[in-house]
Design an enzyme around this catalytic site. Structure first.
Site, PDB file in Angstrom:
ATOM      1  N   TYR A   1       0.894  -1.151   0.000  1.00 56.73           N
ATOM      2  CA  TYR A   1       0.000   0.000   0.000  1.00 56.73           C
ATOM      3  C   TYR A   1       0.934   1.201   0.000  1.00 56.73           C
ATOM      4  O   TYR A   1       1.521   1.557   1.022  1.00 56.73           O
ATOM      5  CB  TYR A   1      -0.924  -0.003   1.219  1.00 56.73           C
ATOM      6  CG  TYR A   1      -1.772   1.241   1.312  1.00 56.73           C
ATOM      7  CD1 TYR A   1      -2.620   1.604   0.277  1.00 56.73           C
ATOM      8  CD2 TYR A   1      -1.696   2.069   2.426  1.00 56.73           C
ATOM      9  CE1 TYR A   1      -3.380   2.755   0.346  1.00 56.73           C
ATOM     10  CE2 TYR A   1      -2.457   3.222   2.507  1.00 56.73           C
ATOM     11  CZ  TYR A   1      -3.287   3.563   1.465  1.00 56.73           C
ATOM     12  OH  TYR A   1      -4.037   4.714   1.530  1.00 56.73           O
TER      13      TYR A   1
ATOM     14  N   ASP B   1      -2.224  -1.366  -4.024  1.00 55.42           N
ATOM     15  CA  ASP B   1      -2.674   0.001  -4.253  1.00 55.42           C
ATOM     16  C   ASP B   1      -1.417   0.857  -4.335  1.00 55.42           C
ATOM     17  O   ASP B   1      -0.800   1.169  -3.325  1.00 55.42           O
ATOM     18  CB  ASP B   1      -3.577   0.450  -3.105  1.00 55.42           C
ATOM     19  CG  ASP B   1      -4.092   1.872  -3.257  1.00 55.42           C
ATOM     20  OD1 ASP B   1      -3.597   2.614  -4.134  1.00 55.42           O
ATOM     21  OD2 ASP B   1      -4.981   2.251  -2.469  1.00 55.42           O
TER      22      ASP B   1
END
Length: 183
Positions: A37, A76
Site C-alpha cells: 500500500y 494500491d
C-alpha cells in the site's frame, strides 16, 4: 517458501518505512510476490516529499530482491500513471496520485526492467479503473482512477498470460485485480 513484512528485509536494512505496515513479501520458487500500500501524498500533498523518499528506497529494495529472482509487485500503488488511467486528468494534475512527481517516479520504476501488466495486455483500453470515490455516484458513472496494479519483472512477462480487473465486484472503493501466471 517464505513471507516477510516490511521493508526491513534482511537484505535491505530500511527500517524507517515499516511503521505504517505497507509491505508484505512472499517468496515463491520462481519469483517474489510483493504486496504494498504505497504512501498517499495526501490532500494538499503534505506527504509528497515522504512519498518521493519511499519511492527511491522501495526501488532499491526491489532491485535487491530481483538480483536473486524476478518480482511481481501488486497492490494500491496510489498513482494513475497515464492520462488514460484516470477519468479526469486535466483537473487532477495537482491531486495526490496524479502529480507529475508521482507519475515520473512510476515511469522511472518501470524503466528499471519492470512492466505494468495491465497496460501490456490492454494498451489502449479506456475507462478501466480500480478505484472510485464513494461521493457523487462516481462508480456508477465510472469516474475513476486506476491505482491498483500488478507490475512484473520484464523477464517474467513470458510467464504471465493475462492481467485483469473485476470492476463488477463491489464491497470497497477499489475493485479486485489479478494476473494469470503460467505453470
Amino acid at each position: 517458501i517464505n513471507a516477510e513484512y516490511g521493508v526491513t528485509h534482511e537484505i535491505s536494512g530500511i527500517a524507517k518505512h515499516d511503521d505504517e505496515g505497507r509491505l508484505i513479501v512472499a517468496e515463491f520458487d520462481r519469483f517474489y510476490l510483493i504486496n504494498t500500500y504505497v504512501p498517499n501524498s495526501g490532500r494538499g500533498l503534505p506527504r509528497l516529499p515522504y512519498r518521493m523518499e519511499w519511492e527511491v528506497d522501495f526501488l532499491k529494495f526491489v532491485k535487491t530482491l530481483e538480483a536473486t529472482k524476478p518480482i511481481v509487485w501488486c497492490g494500491d500503488l496510489n498513482v494513475a500513471h497515464q492520462e488514460i488511467d484516470i477519468a479526469n486528468p486535466k483537473s487532477n494534475t495537482k491531486t495526490a496520485g496524479f502529480t507529475k512527481e508521482e507519475r515520473e517516479k512510476f515511469t522511472n520504476f518501470l524503466s528499471n526492467g519492470f512492466v505494468d501488466t495491465f497496460r501490456h495486455f490492454h494498451p489502449q483500453t479506456t475507462g478501466a479503473y480500480t478505484f472510485w470515490s464513494f461521493f457523487g455516484g462516481a462508480r456508477a458513472k465510472n469516474v475513476g482512477w486506476r491505482l491498483d496494479y500488478f507490475v512484473a519483472s520484464h523477464k517474467l512477462l513470458e510467464d504471465i498470460s493475462h492481467s485483469f480487473m473485476r470492476p463488477e465486484v463491489h464491497g470497497s472503493d477499489h475493485c479486485p485485480i489479478g494476473i494469470i501466471v503460467k505453470k
